[in-house]
Scaffold this motif. Structure first.
Motif, PDB file in Angstrom:
ATOM      1  N   GLN A   1      61.080  31.351  40.895  1.00 44.32           N
ATOM      2  CA  GLN A   1      60.675  32.875  40.161  1.00 44.32           C
ATOM      3  C   GLN A   1      59.224  32.864  40.028  1.00 44.32           C
ATOM      4  O   GLN A   1      58.434  33.774  40.072  1.00 44.32           O
TER       5      GLN A   1
ATOM      6  N   ARG B   1      57.338  34.015  43.358  1.00 48.11           N
ATOM      7  CA  ARG B   1      58.097  35.376  43.568  1.00 48.11           C
ATOM      8  C   ARG B   1      56.731  36.253  43.008  1.00 48.11           C
ATOM      9  O   ARG B   1      56.272  37.221  43.494  1.00 48.11           O
ATOM     10  N   VAL B   2      56.203  35.865  41.563  1.00 50.04           N
ATOM     11  CA  VAL B   2      55.356  36.733  41.051  1.00 50.04           C
ATOM     12  C   VAL B   2      53.759  36.682  41.779  1.00 50.04           C
ATOM     13  O   VAL B   2      53.386  37.599  41.934  1.00 50.04           O
TER      14      VAL B   2
ATOM     15  N   GLN C   1      53.448  35.376  44.858  1.00 49.47           N
ATOM     16  CA  GLN C   1      53.505  35.599  46.172  1.00 49.47           C
ATOM     17  C   GLN C   1      53.428  37.387  46.476  1.00 49.47           C
ATOM     18  O   GLN C   1      52.700  37.884  47.518  1.00 49.47           O
ATOM     19  N   THR C   2      53.969  38.049  45.708  1.00 54.60           N
ATOM     20  CA  THR C   2      54.110  39.663  45.768  1.00 54.60           C
ATOM     21  C   THR C   2      52.715  40.087  45.513  1.00 54.60           C
ATOM     22  O   THR C   2      51.912  40.705  46.333  1.00 54.60           O
ATOM     23  N   GLY C   3      51.950  39.421  44.654  1.00 56.40           N
ATOM     24  CA  GLY C   3      50.428  40.033  44.443  1.00 56.40           C
ATOM     25  C   GLY C   3      49.562  39.408  45.438  1.00 56.40           C
ATOM     26  O   GLY C   3      48.805  40.429  45.934  1.00 56.40           O
TER      27      GLY C   3
ATOM     28  N   GLN D   1      50.183  39.016  48.557  1.00 59.54           N
ATOM     29  CA  GLN D   1      50.706  39.778  49.654  1.00 59.54           C
ATOM     30  C   GLN D   1      50.223  41.175  49.800  1.00 59.54           C
ATOM     31  O   GLN D   1      49.680  41.616  50.956  1.00 59.54           O
ATOM     32  N   ILE D   2      50.228  41.788  48.761  1.00 64.65           N
ATOM     33  CA  ILE D   2      49.826  43.142  48.781  1.00 64.65           C
ATOM     34  C   ILE D   2      48.149  43.124  48.859  1.00 64.65           C
ATOM     35  O   ILE D   2      47.592  43.867  49.639  1.00 64.65           O
TER      36      ILE D   2
ATOM     37  N   THR E   1      48.344  32.864  50.823  1.00 60.50           N
ATOM     38  CA  THR E   1      49.777  33.492  51.391  1.00 60.50           C
ATOM     39  C   THR E   1      50.418  32.320  51.923  1.00 60.50           C
ATOM     40  O   THR E   1      51.612  32.304  51.683  1.00 60.50           O
TER      41      THR E   1
ATOM     42  N   ILE F   1      53.952  30.746  50.572  1.00 57.88           N
ATOM     43  CA  ILE F   1      55.144  31.072  51.292  1.00 57.88           C
ATOM     44  C   ILE F   1      55.728  29.402  51.839  1.00 57.88           C
ATOM     45  O   ILE F   1      56.911  29.425  51.930  1.00 57.88           O
TER      46      ILE F   1
ATOM     47  N   THR G   1      52.422  25.509  45.609  1.00 64.52           N
ATOM     48  CA  THR G   1      52.477  26.387  44.949  1.00 64.52           C
ATOM     49  C   THR G   1      51.231  26.237  44.068  1.00 64.52           C
ATOM     50  O   THR G   1      50.162  27.443  43.939  1.00 64.52           O
TER      51      THR G   1
END
Length: 167
Positions: free
Chosen positions: A31, A34-35, A37-39, A41-42, A78, A82, A108
């Protein structure tokens, strides 16, 4: 096999085996990843497009260097964020979930440190291009201080303040 009362004696309020604890910790870690990683990657996707804009060619070499460093940091971040997914996939079913949690947690944390560097470098680049003045390093330093406070100082303070010293 579970030893009855061991967790109760520790005072953590959980009655779980090592495997159950590893499963819970893995879910919590996923969890968190996910927070972040999304940031990342964008941000990384956006950074990859900058070099193809007409404005990029007109940047001074210093700004181009900051950009290259930022892209490399974003790529490293990244990869680290990942990494736990690949790690889990490769070791899945090998009865080493507790060890996988430890390594995924390390990856992480490395990803978070690299994300900190990426965000700071990206902010430096954007503000240098947008403002062209001596206030930029001070503003970036202030934002970096805010990141350090939110991401590290406050959690470490809470950890020291609210953790039982007997653990």
């Amino acid at each position: 096999m579970r030893e009855e009362g061991v967790d109760a004696a520790r005072g953590d309020g959980r009655d779980e085996t090592e495997e159950e604890r590893a499963d819970r910790q893995w879910q919590e870690l996923v969890q968190e990843i996910r927070v972040a990683q999304t940031g990342v990657q964008i941000l990384f996707g956006f950074l990859l497009t900058v070099v193809f804009t007409p404005h990029f060619q007109g940047l001074p070499q210093t700004d181009k260097t900051i950009y290259i460093v930022t892209v490399v940091l974003g790529s490293l971040s990244t990869g680290a964020l990942i990494g736990p997914v690949a790690f889990h996939r490769i070791v899945s079913g090998r009865r080493m979930k507790p060890e996988a949690v430890v390594w995924a947690s390390r990856l992480t944390f490395a990803g978070i440190l690299l994300l900190l560097a990426t965000l700071t470098a990206a902010l430096l680049l954007v503000l240098r291009v947008a403002m062209h003045n001596a206030f930029v390093p001070w503003l970036v330093a202030g934002v970096l201080a805010w990141y350090l406070l939110c991401w590290f100082a406050l959690p470490l303070w809470a950890r020291m303040r609210y953790t039982n010293n007997d653990d």
